[in-house]
Write a protein that holds these residues in place. Structure first.
Motif, PDB file in Angstrom:
ATOM      1  N   GLN A   5       0.443  -4.767   7.693  1.00 38.56           N
ATOM      2  CA  GLN A   5       1.148  -3.494   7.670  1.00 38.56           C
ATOM      3  C   GLN A   5       0.262  -2.331   7.234  1.00 38.56           C
ATOM      4  OE1 GLN A   5       4.446  -3.729   4.969  1.00 38.56           O
ATOM      5  NE2 GLN A   5       3.240  -4.633   3.310  1.00 38.56           N
ATOM      6  N   SER A   6      -1.028  -2.597   7.044  1.00 36.28           N
ATOM      7  CA  SER A   6      -1.934  -1.544   6.605  1.00 36.28           C
ATOM      8  C   SER A   6      -3.064  -1.335   7.608  1.00 36.28           C
ATOM      9  CB  SER A   6      -2.539  -1.881   5.239  1.00 36.28           C
ATOM     10  OG  SER A   6      -3.564  -0.964   4.908  1.00 36.28           O
ATOM     11  N   ASN A   7      -3.377  -0.090   7.894  1.00 38.68           N
ATOM     12  CA  ASN A   7      -4.512   0.229   8.759  1.00 38.68           C
ATOM     13  C   ASN A   7      -5.844  -0.107   8.112  1.00 38.68           C
ATOM     14  OD1 ASN A   7      -2.607   1.309  10.489  1.00 38.68           O
ATOM     15  ND2 ASN A   7      -2.974   3.437   9.880  1.00 38.68           N
ATOM     16  N   GLN A   8      -5.812  -0.327   6.809  1.00 40.81           N
ATOM     17  CA  GLN A   8      -7.037  -0.634   6.081  1.00 40.81           C
ATOM     18  C   GLN A   8      -7.341  -2.126   6.041  1.00 40.81           C
ATOM     19  OE1 GLN A   8      -9.031   1.910   5.146  1.00 40.81           O
ATOM     20  NE2 GLN A   8      -7.412   3.088   6.176  1.00 40.81           N
ATOM     21  N   ASN A   9      -6.491  -2.931   6.643  1.00 37.42           N
ATOM     22  CA  ASN A   9      -6.755  -4.366   6.743  1.00 37.42           C
ATOM     23  C   ASN A   9      -8.092  -4.580   7.458  1.00 37.42           C
ATOM     24  OD1 ASN A   9      -6.541  -6.947   8.577  1.00 37.42           O
ATOM     25  ND2 ASN A   9      -5.142  -7.300   6.871  1.00 37.42           N
ATOM     26  N   THR A  10      -8.891  -5.522   6.966  1.00 35.48           N
ATOM     27  CA  THR A  10     -10.240  -5.718   7.533  1.00 35.48           C
ATOM     28  C   THR A  10     -10.199  -6.114   9.005  1.00 35.48           C
ATOM     29  OG1 THR A  10     -10.234  -7.998   6.690  1.00 35.48           O
ATOM     30  CG2 THR A  10     -11.285  -6.311   5.311  1.00 35.48           C
ATOM     31  N   LYS A  11      -9.212  -6.894   9.406  1.00 39.00           N
ATOM     32  CA  LYS A  11      -9.096  -7.295  10.823  1.00 39.00           C
ATOM     33  C   LYS A  11      -8.779  -6.085  11.695  1.00 39.00           C
ATOM     34  CE  LYS A  11      -7.479 -12.053   9.940  1.00 39.00           C
ATOM     35  NZ  LYS A  11      -7.350 -11.952   8.458  1.00 39.00           N
TER      36      LYS A  11
END
Length: 253
Positions: A5-11
């Protein structure tokens, strides 16, 4: 299944980078967007490393074989990944497929010289696909095959026929060495109407840049240059329209 749910997720950050050419080449992957294109990738057995999908798509039957590599994403993450204003909500990270020049050039080929509009190239590739061409060559100066706009415009046709990238002169030398006619497109006194060209199972057709046409050195190396008669008052045709006329007319008979 992992929910992101986050744009900052590494994937997600890694996937977002795959819309840029230098990152695509570094990772040998690109990001494909849209349900139709993801289905085409699956049906044509492309190597898919990851799928990112909103709730709408995560239970689709076609994704079952990719369950371990599928991640559900929030709508705002889909918007972040998307190159469009209204994303469908599904993306795939796909391995690039580089096809070397064939040893024997049989069938009909479309060669594009410095064509720069992704929409035009996508239309021409889809038309070549529909006309049963053996392949398309994107010459130097043309839009890169994995440009996001081009991927959308091709609508999966790059999974149906080989798309090459390279120097057109090298390709023309190979065609010439195998006695395969190479037709350029130019309106000049030496050019002939496409209607006067004998039909052949093996040939290459060159279309050029939207503003400048086919380069002079390329035209000088062709077997024959062709034009489309225009009975009306327009000065020229859109390159994709011209390509469609020529591809289908040159396979008739």
């Amino acid at each position: 299944m992992e929910y992101i749910q986050s744009n900052q997720n590494t994937k997600i950050k890694a996937a977002k980078k795959l819309t840029v050419k230098k990152n695509q080449r570094k990772e040998n992957t690109y990001l494909l967007e849209g349900w139709h294109l993801v289905q085409e990738a699956i049906q044509n057995k492309a190597v898919i490393r990851q799928v990112f999908a909103t709730e709408k798509y995560v239970d689709e039957r076609a994704l079952r074989g990719l369950y371990d590599d599928t991640f559900e994403i929030a709508p705002e993450v889909a918007q972040h990944l998307s190159e469009t204003k209204a994303p469908q909500g599904i993306f795939a990270v796909v391995e690039m497929s580089e096809t070397p020049m064939p040893e024997k050039l049989t069938g009909r080929y479309l060669l594009l010289d410095a064509v720069q509009d992704p929409g035009n190239i996508g239309t021409m590739i889809r038309t070549a696909d529909a006309a049963g061409f053996a392949g398309v060559v994107l010459g130097n100066g043309s839009v890169d095959l994995y440009n996001p706009k081009l991927l959308r415009s091709m609508q999966g046709s790059h999974f149906h026929l080989p798309i090459y990238q390279g120097n057109l002169i090298d390709w023309m030398k190979k065609f010439n060495s195998q006695d395969v006619p190479v037709y350029g497109t130019e309106l000049n006194p030496e050019a002939i109407s496409y209607q006067d060209v004998p039909k052949t199972a093996d040939m290459a057709l060159i279309l050029g840049n939207e503003g400048n046409g086919v380069a002079k050195d390329v035209l000088a190396a062709t077997t024959q240059n062709l034009y489309i008669p225009i009975p009306g008052n327009a000065e020229s045709l859109n390159v994709a329209v011209a390509a469609g006329i020529l591809m289908f007319k040159l396979i008739e008979g």
